[in-house]
Scaffold this active site. Structure first.
Site, mmCIF file in Angstrom:
data_model
loop_
_atom_site.group_PDB
_atom_site.id
_atom_site.type_symbol
_atom_site.label_atom_id
_atom_site.label_comp_id
_atom_site.label_asym_id
_atom_site.label_seq_id
_atom_site.Cartn_x
_atom_site.Cartn_y
_atom_site.Cartn_z
ATOM 1 N N HIS A 153 7.178 31.941 -7.225
ATOM 2 C CA HIS A 153 6.165 31.891 -5.695
ATOM 3 C C HIS A 153 6.008 30.168 -5.574
ATOM 4 C CE1 HIS A 153 3.003 33.140 -3.584
ATOM 5 N NE2 HIS A 153 2.314 33.803 -4.373
ATOM 6 N N ASP A 202 6.808 31.851 -0.581
ATOM 7 C CA ASP A 202 5.818 32.611 -0.522
ATOM 8 C C ASP A 202 6.006 33.762 -0.493
ATOM 9 O OD1 ASP A 202 4.217 29.937 -0.600
ATOM 10 O OD2 ASP A 202 4.669 29.421 1.578
#
Length: 479
Positions: free
Chosen positions: A453, A457
């Site tokens: 992450h 995204d």
């Protein structure tokens, strides 16, 4: 007599050393150019090393089980084919070059002389060879570059560390245990031997400092800097130790298990793991496999469900550069190639060979490549290049019946796809002509995408999985 050197080869940009697993030739044996003469083992893979020239093997410098750095000479070949006048056996060479580790010197005894350097009386036939190696050279052969760096940072003399490796070699676990148990401070002699055989898990602490007011102890090592601590955190692993109970069986981890354990710990430390799941209908893929199975068999190909998935991923990864990229320091590397890592179950163990430039392959070509890599992986015939350079990984726990998994992202990448079992399920569909709903039986599977992450995204992940679902459910006939 002219001699040709046989060096420890560079087996990949991240490999600094190799271990001689087995000599396939003996001193005096004739060899042909490119004929395998020894087997080596590295952190990545096992491999056979060919002779650089035809001739006769006249000297073996590095014995079986010994580890040396890349570029070190392991043997000599005489291209004229003449046998050596005197050839020392590898076992004798090892006994001289790798003496048993000496006990730590008492605090008030200077670290000089034969006892301090670990030298031992040599056999009559090996005395001259012992004199040609210095103390530093002998210590160097008893440790790896990583071990020497850790020792230097902690201010530890490697000659004081008891080695548990081959021929007394000091391993990374040896040096870390030595530091964390206060070995750097040389506990008083009356305290030696009072430690339990198996210690309870303890928190990892920074190396113990050595007091300046104790004679013969040497300088106080500098405290680790924040950068040093982060580098060790990102590159080194120490597993906690637990007590052994009655009825337990204890085995030393083999190389594959040890490396897997280290890589998984480091990956979980570095990557911020998040997983997204999607369900995919394999009705179209299943139909194509039935219709084309005979035609593919005539071409000597067997196209599995995994080949369809790999082909689909290779076609859409270029449209998602973050999924095919990696964070490197404060930079982002967007890979220029699509190299698919394909996890292979070795039972026990796991290895991930790589399909390089996968987006250049047809569906049948992809299937053949997957079978080739899996076959060579299980027979331990992969080369170092076969397991390096992955930009995206696919693992298939579904082949063993797992409905869905949450795989760990391999180091150096940002995403991994886990494919679940393909099972028949009752689903609700909509008739495209009438708009009415109806129930039907379809082959479906859950896919999970594990992603870092920091770079990828959630929206990008959703779009990637949506494209993958669309491509597999409406698979092109001309793939």
């Amino acid at each position: 007599m002219s001699r040709i050197e046989v060096p420890m080869p560079q087996m990949g940009e991240s490999i600094a050393e190799g271990t001689v697993s087995r000599w396939l030739k003996e001193v005096g044996d004739p060899v042909e150019r490119d004929e395998p003469i020894l087997e080596i083992s590295t952190d990545k893979v096992d491999a056979e090393i060919p002779a650089p020239s035809a001739g006769s093997l006249v000297e073996i410098v590095v014995g079986e089980g010994e580890t040396v750095e890349v570029g070190a000479i392991v043997a000599y070949i005489d291209p004229d084919g003449s046998a050596p006048a005197v050839a020392a056996a590898p076992a004798e060479t090892k006994s001289v070059a790798h003496p048993a580790p000496p006990p730590p010197a008492p605090p008030d005894v200077p670290a000089t002389g034969p006892q301090a350097t670990g030298a031992q009386p040599a056999a009559d036939g090996a005395e001259d060879a012992a004199c040609t190696t210095t103390s530093a050279e002998r210590l160097r052969t008893r440790s790896t570059p990583v071990v020497r760096r850790i020792a230097a940072e902690a201010g530890v003399d490697i000659s004081r560390v008891p080695g548990t490796g081959h021929q007394g070699r000091v391993t990374k676990q040896d040096i870390l245990t030595f530091i964390e148990t206060g070995g750097a401070e040389e506990p008083p002699a009356e305290e030696v031997g009072l430690q339990p055989a198996v210690a309870e898990p303890t928190a990892v602490t920074e190396p113990a400092r050595v007091s300046e007011d104790r004679p013969g102890r040497g300088p106080v090592p500098a405290a680790p800097t924040a950068g040093d601590l982060w580098e060790r955190f990102a590159r080194e692993v120490e597993h906690p130790v637990f007590p052994v109970r009655d009825g337990d069986r204890v085995e030393t981890m083999d190389k594959v298990r040890r490396l897997t354990a280290e890589h998984m710990v480091l990956s979980k430390r570095i990557h911020t793991h998040v997983h997204s799941i999607v369900e995919i209908d394999f009705t179209t893929v299943d139909r194509m496999r039935r219709l084309n199975r005979a035609r593919w068999a005539e071409r000597g190909a067997r196209v599995s469900y995994t080949a369809f998935v790999a082909w689909a991923c290779s076609r859409i990864l270029r449209d998602f550069p973050s999924v095919n990229g990696v964070i490197s320091g404060n930079n982002v590397i967007y890979r220029g190639a699509v190299n698919l890592g394909m996890a292979v179950d070795l039972n026990p163990g796991l290895i991930v060979p790589v399909i390089h430039h996968a987006d250049d392959l047809s569906l049948v070509g992809m299937a053949r490549k997957i079978i080739d890599l899996a076959t060579r992986a299980k027979s331990r015939q992969l080369s170092p290049g076969d397991v390096q350079g992955a930009t995206f990984t696919i693992t298939n726990p579904g082949v063993l019946g797992t409905m869905v998994g949450m795989p760990i992202i391999p180091k150096g990448t940002s995403a991994i796809l886990g494919t679940g079992s393909i099972d028949k399920r009752v689903v609700v569909l909509t008739d495209p002509d009438t708009g009415d709903d109806y129930m039907a039986i379809r082959k479906r599977s859950f896919f999970s995408l594990g992603y870092d992450h920091r770079l990828v995204d959630g929206a990008d992940t959703a779009r990637f999985l949506s494209r993958l679902k669309e491509l597999l459910e409406d698979f092109p006939e001309d793939a």
